[in-house]
Design an enzyme around this catalytic site. Structure first.
Site, PDB file in Angstrom:
ATOM      1  N   GLN A 197       1.574 -33.601  27.260  1.00 52.08           N
ATOM      2  CA  GLN A 197       1.887 -33.294  25.857  1.00 52.08           C
ATOM      3  C   GLN A 197       1.551 -34.448  24.913  1.00 52.08           C
ATOM      4  O   GLN A 197       1.100 -34.227  23.789  1.00 52.08           O
ATOM      5  CB  GLN A 197       3.365 -32.935  25.723  1.00 52.08           C
ATOM      6  CG  GLN A 197       3.693 -31.527  26.195  1.00 52.08           C
ATOM      7  CD  GLN A 197       5.166 -31.197  26.015  1.00 52.08           C
ATOM      8  OE1 GLN A 197       6.003 -32.076  25.852  1.00 52.08           O
ATOM      9  NE2 GLN A 197       5.486 -29.915  26.063  1.00 52.08           N
ATOM     10  N   ASP A 202      -2.169 -34.303  23.840  1.00 43.93           N
ATOM     11  CA  ASP A 202      -2.677 -33.001  23.406  1.00 43.93           C
ATOM     12  C   ASP A 202      -3.190 -33.040  21.968  1.00 43.93           C
ATOM     13  O   ASP A 202      -2.438 -32.832  21.014  1.00 43.93           O
ATOM     14  CB  ASP A 202      -1.562 -31.962  23.553  1.00 43.93           C
ATOM     15  CG  ASP A 202      -2.028 -30.546  23.271  1.00 43.93           C
ATOM     16  OD1 ASP A 202      -3.222 -30.360  22.928  1.00 43.93           O
ATOM     17  OD2 ASP A 202      -1.209 -29.613  23.393  1.00 43.93           O
ATOM     18  N   SER A 259      -2.729 -29.711  19.773  1.00 44.29           N
ATOM     19  CA  SER A 259      -1.429 -29.523  19.127  1.00 44.29           C
ATOM     20  C   SER A 259      -1.285 -30.435  17.914  1.00 44.29           C
ATOM     21  O   SER A 259      -0.801 -30.014  16.857  1.00 44.29           O
ATOM     22  CB  SER A 259      -0.298 -29.794  20.123  1.00 44.29           C
ATOM     23  OG  SER A 259      -0.276 -28.806  21.135  1.00 44.29           O
ATOM     24  N   TYR A 267      -2.010 -19.903  26.306  1.00 41.24           N
ATOM     25  CA  TYR A 267      -2.974 -19.323  25.380  1.00 41.24           C
ATOM     26  C   TYR A 267      -2.880 -17.796  25.414  1.00 41.24           C
ATOM     27  O   TYR A 267      -2.416 -17.197  26.378  1.00 41.24           O
ATOM     28  CB  TYR A 267      -4.411 -19.726  25.753  1.00 41.24           C
ATOM     29  CG  TYR A 267      -4.717 -21.182  25.555  1.00 41.24           C
ATOM     30  CD1 TYR A 267      -4.967 -21.688  24.285  1.00 41.24           C
ATOM     31  CD2 TYR A 267      -4.780 -22.060  26.633  1.00 41.24           C
ATOM     32  CE1 TYR A 267      -5.275 -23.030  24.096  1.00 41.24           C
ATOM     33  CE2 TYR A 267      -5.087 -23.402  26.453  1.00 41.24           C
ATOM     34  CZ  TYR A 267      -5.340 -23.873  25.177  1.00 41.24           C
ATOM     35  OH  TYR A 267      -5.629 -25.202  25.012  1.00 41.24           O
TER      36      TYR A 267
END
Length: 376
Positions: free
Chosen positions: A125, A128, A131, A226
């Protein structure tokens, strides 16, 4: 190891690293070579990089001396031939879509990493970029819609009467969609949200949006969060629901995309025809065909008084914070490949390193990209 930071080409205003991240790299015993003027469009002068411990050089110097070449955008055509076989190229080049570039990298034997394919796992994360950049896009999409709308976003009680709040429809509740919900609600709009993934319903509601449910959606846990392709029966029901809500909306923000495929068509021309003049459509999926049938990438189209804005690179319009977020993602990723001595270690035993690697030694490493070539 020498990390080469390249200046972006075209209309891109971001830079892959700001000086604060460069300082962290130099503290890790990594030498950073920055192309002259790399940060100028992000309001960062060369002197700030030098103060952080970097060296400034020409573009030719960066290509000649660096072990790792870093930029945000894919390489320009004239730069591809400059990349040496011994070097590592890191950027976000959408290999699921641009397979011709992957073929070129394969042919040239270049080692490449595409940051837009960092695995979507809890551990990854902090790396990423999708994002991070989607957060910027969702925020700016709402601000542009509000600036273009001929009415207020919030409700007003005035001596001249009551102004009703704007109605916003958001297609896709990924990171960009969720940020668009939050920003729209802060501005006082009423928000309805559509997504094929029922798992995002609670997130939508927690931000103050109303989730539009259409029964029969296909979901795939293996898709890594997704959206996936849907059945024709579901698409018809979905289309009717979206058309009806869009007709009553002042703003539609389109964010739905499927990796490696053309963006799903969610707003056909006939739906736009039913919308009120003065309404605004912001299509964040413009670069992969758009969710709206009338979208043109990097253009604003006006149809029957409805403005359709095709914009896939809002982060470039907020270069300072977008660059800060991008650079932190890059740092967290590259920590996986830098030894205590500051050397480069391509540790393909690490699932994030292997999953983000597209080509190495004439082979494709990422399984999703590899499957595209095996199926041809």
């Amino acid at each position: 190891m020498i990390l080469g930071l390249l200046k972006e080409h075209g209309k891109e205003n971001r830079v892959a690293l700001l000086p604060e991240i460069v300082k962290t790299f130099t503290d890790m015993k990594v030498e950073v070579l920055v192309e002259k003027g790399a940060g100028e469009n992000a309001f960062t002068p060369d002197g700030d990089y030098e103060a952080a411990g970097a060296k400034i050089g020409s573009r030719a110097d960066v290509f000649k001396k660096s072990d790792v070449l870093l930029q945000i955008q894919p390489p320009a055509d004239e730069d591809i031939q400059k990349i040496q076989k011994s070097q590592v190229w890191i950027s976000a080049f959408n290999p699921l879509w641009d397979t011709d570039l992957v073929k070129t990298f394969l042919k040239d034997g270049v080692t490449t990493f595409s940051l837009d394919l960092i695995p979507r796992t809890t551990r990854a994360q902090a790396m990423d970029i999708l994002s991070s950049m989607a957060t910027v896009s969702g925020y700016l999409a709402v601000l542009e819609a509000a600036s273009k709308l001929p009415t207020f976003f919030p409700m007003f009680m005035t001596a001249a009467g009551t102004i009703r709040p704007a109605n916003v429809l958001i297609l896709g509740a990924g990171v960009a969609g969720l940020q668009a919900i939050a920003t729209s609600r802060k501005l006082g709009a009423q928000v309805q949200v559509f997504d094929v993934r029922s798992a995002v319903k609670e997130e939508v509601k927690s931000l103050g949006g109303k989730f539009v449910e259409v029964e029969g959606a296909t979901e795939d846990k293996a898709a890594g969060g997704y959206a996936v392709e849907q059945t024709e029966e579901y698409k018809q029901k979905q289309q009717q629901a979206i058309n009806d809500i869009a007709a009553k909306s002042n703003v539609v923000i389109c964010t739905a995309q499927i990796p490696g495929k053309k963006a799903p068509l969610l707003l056909p021309a006939e739906a736009v025809e039913r919308m009120k003049p003065g309404s605004v459509i912001i299509d964040l999926a413009a670069s992969t065909g758009g969710n709206c049938e009338l979208t043109k990438n990097d253009e604003t189209v006006v149809n029957n008084g409805v403005s359709i804005i095709g914009q896939s690179n809002y982060p470039s319009q907020m270069p300072m914070d977008a660059s800060k977020m991008f650079g932190k993602n890059v740092l967290n990723f590259m920590k996986l490949m830098i030894t205590e001595e500051g050397a480069l270690n391509l540790n393909f035993e690490d699932d994030i390193v292997k999953g983000t690697c597209i080509t190495h030694s004439g082979e494709i490493y990422n399984e999703r990209v590899k499957s595209l070539f095996e199926n041809k």
